[in-house]
Scaffold this active site. Structure first.
Site, PDB file in Angstrom:
ATOM      1  N   GLY A  14      42.485 -20.436 -25.314  1.00  0.00           N
ATOM      2  CA  GLY A  14      43.198 -20.706 -26.563  1.00  0.00           C
ATOM      3  C   GLY A  14      43.495 -22.170 -26.814  1.00  0.00           C
ATOM      4  O   GLY A  14      44.420 -22.491 -27.559  1.00  0.00           O
ATOM      5  N   ASN A  16      41.825 -24.305 -28.577  1.00  0.00           N
ATOM      6  CA  ASN A  16      41.663 -24.613 -30.010  1.00  0.00           C
ATOM      7  C   ASN A  16      42.869 -24.125 -30.812  1.00  0.00           C
ATOM      8  O   ASN A  16      43.364 -24.831 -31.690  1.00  0.00           O
ATOM      9  CB  ASN A  16      40.367 -23.989 -30.545  1.00  0.00           C
ATOM     10  CG  ASN A  16      39.166 -24.861 -30.279  1.00  0.00           C
ATOM     11  OD1 ASN A  16      39.009 -25.914 -30.901  1.00  0.00           O
ATOM     12  ND2 ASN A  16      38.331 -24.463 -29.340  1.00  0.00           N
ATOM     13  N   ILE A  95      32.318  -9.786 -35.164  1.00  0.00           N
ATOM     14  CA  ILE A  95      33.045  -9.466 -36.396  1.00  0.00           C
ATOM     15  C   ILE A  95      32.200  -8.474 -37.197  1.00  0.00           C
ATOM     16  O   ILE A  95      31.012  -8.695 -37.413  1.00  0.00           O
ATOM     17  CB  ILE A  95      33.308 -10.768 -37.197  1.00  0.00           C
ATOM     18  CG1 ILE A  95      34.220 -11.711 -36.389  1.00  0.00           C
ATOM     19  CG2 ILE A  95      33.906 -10.488 -38.566  1.00  0.00           C
ATOM     20  CD1 ILE A  95      35.573 -11.152 -36.021  1.00  0.00           C
ATOM     21  N   ASN A 109      34.736 -19.926 -37.938  1.00  0.00           N
ATOM     22  CA  ASN A 109      34.480 -19.896 -36.495  1.00  0.00           C
ATOM     23  C   ASN A 109      34.149 -21.309 -36.026  1.00  0.00           C
ATOM     24  O   ASN A 109      33.637 -22.114 -36.795  1.00  0.00           O
ATOM     25  CB  ASN A 109      33.301 -18.973 -36.178  1.00  0.00           C
ATOM     26  CG  ASN A 109      33.037 -18.869 -34.682  1.00  0.00           C
ATOM     27  OD1 ASN A 109      33.958 -18.792 -33.879  1.00  0.00           O
ATOM     28  ND2 ASN A 109      31.764 -18.894 -34.295  1.00  0.00           N
ATOM     29  N   HIS A 111      31.929 -23.300 -33.024  1.00  0.00           N
ATOM     30  CA  HIS A 111      30.885 -23.065 -32.029  1.00  0.00           C
ATOM     31  C   HIS A 111      30.537 -24.403 -31.361  1.00  0.00           C
ATOM     32  O   HIS A 111      30.408 -25.414 -32.041  1.00  0.00           O
ATOM     33  CB  HIS A 111      29.649 -22.471 -32.719  1.00  0.00           C
ATOM     34  CG  HIS A 111      28.570 -22.114 -31.751  1.00  0.00           C
ATOM     35  ND1 HIS A 111      28.589 -20.935 -31.033  1.00  0.00           N
ATOM     36  CD2 HIS A 111      27.470 -22.788 -31.353  1.00  0.00           C
ATOM     37  CE1 HIS A 111      27.542 -20.902 -30.240  1.00  0.00           C
ATOM     38  NE2 HIS A 111      26.832 -22.016 -30.414  1.00  0.00           N
TER      39      HIS A 111
HETATM   40  C1  GRF Z   1      35.270 -23.022 -27.540  1.00  0.00           C
HETATM   41  O1  GRF Z   1      34.306 -23.800 -26.882  1.00  0.00           O
HETATM   42  C2  GRF Z   1      34.728 -22.484 -28.846  1.00  0.00           C
HETATM   43  O2  GRF Z   1      33.797 -23.332 -29.435  1.00  0.00           O
HETATM   44  C3  GRF Z   1      34.041 -21.223 -28.410  1.00  0.00           C
HETATM   45  O3  GRF Z   1      34.862 -20.699 -27.396  1.00  0.00           O
HETATM   46  C4  GRF Z   1      35.600 -21.755 -26.763  1.00  0.00           C
HETATM   47  C5  GRF Z   1      37.042 -21.386 -26.838  1.00  0.00           C
HETATM   48  O4  GRF Z   1      37.857 -22.254 -26.114  1.00  0.00           O
HETATM   49  N1  GRF Z   1      33.793 -20.354 -29.531  1.00  0.00           N
HETATM   50  P1  GRF Z   1      39.434 -22.150 -26.268  1.00  0.00           P
HETATM   51  O5  GRF Z   1      39.829 -20.705 -25.934  1.00  0.00           O
HETATM   52  O6  GRF Z   1      39.801 -22.519 -27.669  1.00  0.00           O
HETATM   53  O7  GRF Z   1      39.981 -23.107 -25.246  1.00  0.00           O
END
Ligand code: GRF
Length: 196
Positions: A14, A16, A95, A109, A111
């Protein structure tokens, strides 16, 4: 100004989600983090949500073995909470078309590659960075995009590059790309909600 009601879908650490939450607070952006949805009730993202007093919803194939029931439960909770926008941040479940239909151009999203390169089913986490390095790419990066009915194919909102160094391992590249993710996700969110 009406505040945008956000649902964040996560399965992992989590980071992000945490950065989005902190930056929105620092920049006094008109966003409200209403709920964290996860298939893993113990993941870092769900723990963070609980610490912050953000509502959590745990939905998985264990809680809802029937995919149709899963979908119905999810969609009804999101509508009950009057969610405007869904942010996927490390969410490991696909999804469904029903959810995309309920939230057209309202699911984002992130990526960890320069889509359309190195996206698609099975390309997640370190696998993305392993594939980038094996292909001898000189650059990689991160992409924020709208979610459509396929993996990682929706319209791109924002992208930022990083150089791939000869000495990079999947882990070192992942670390640099994650820093970029933390910078661009909030920018993409602002772009979608405030400047359009
Ligand atoms: C990130 O690298 C994102 O791009 C991918 O999953 C990872 C999630 O990391 N979809 P976090 O849980 O936000 O640390």
């Amino acid at each position: 100004m009406k505040r945008t009601r956000l649902a964040v879908f996560c399965s992992g650490a989590g980071s992000n989600f945490k950065v989005l939450f902190q930056k929105a607070k620092e920049k006094k952006l008109p966003f409200e983090f209403i709920v964290c949805v996860s298939n893993n009730s113990q993941c870092g993202a769900m723990q963070f949500a609980r610490e912050q007093g953000i509502h959590t919803i745990h939905l998985s194939s264990k809680t809802h073995p029937d995919p149709k029931e899963f979908n119905r439960a999810l969609i009804s909770k999101l509508s009950e909470l009057q969610i405007d926008l869904i942010l996927l941040a490390g969410y490991m479940k696909k999804i469904t078309p029903e959810l995309v239909k309920e939230f057209p151009k309202r699911i984002l999203n992130i990526h960890p590659s320069l889509l359309p390169k190195f996206g698609g089913e099975g390309l997640y986490g370190l696998k993305v960075h392993e594939a980038v390095i094996s292909a001898g790419e000189k650059e990689s990066g991160a992409t924020v995009h709208f979610v459509d009915n396929d993996y990682d194919t929706g319209e791109i909102i924002l992208q930022e590059k990083v150089n791939v160094e000869l000495t990079d391992t999947p882990e070192s590249l992942a670390e640099r790309v994650l820093k970029v993710e933390h910078r661009i996700y909030i920018q993409a969110l602002e772009k979608v909600t405030l400047h359009q």
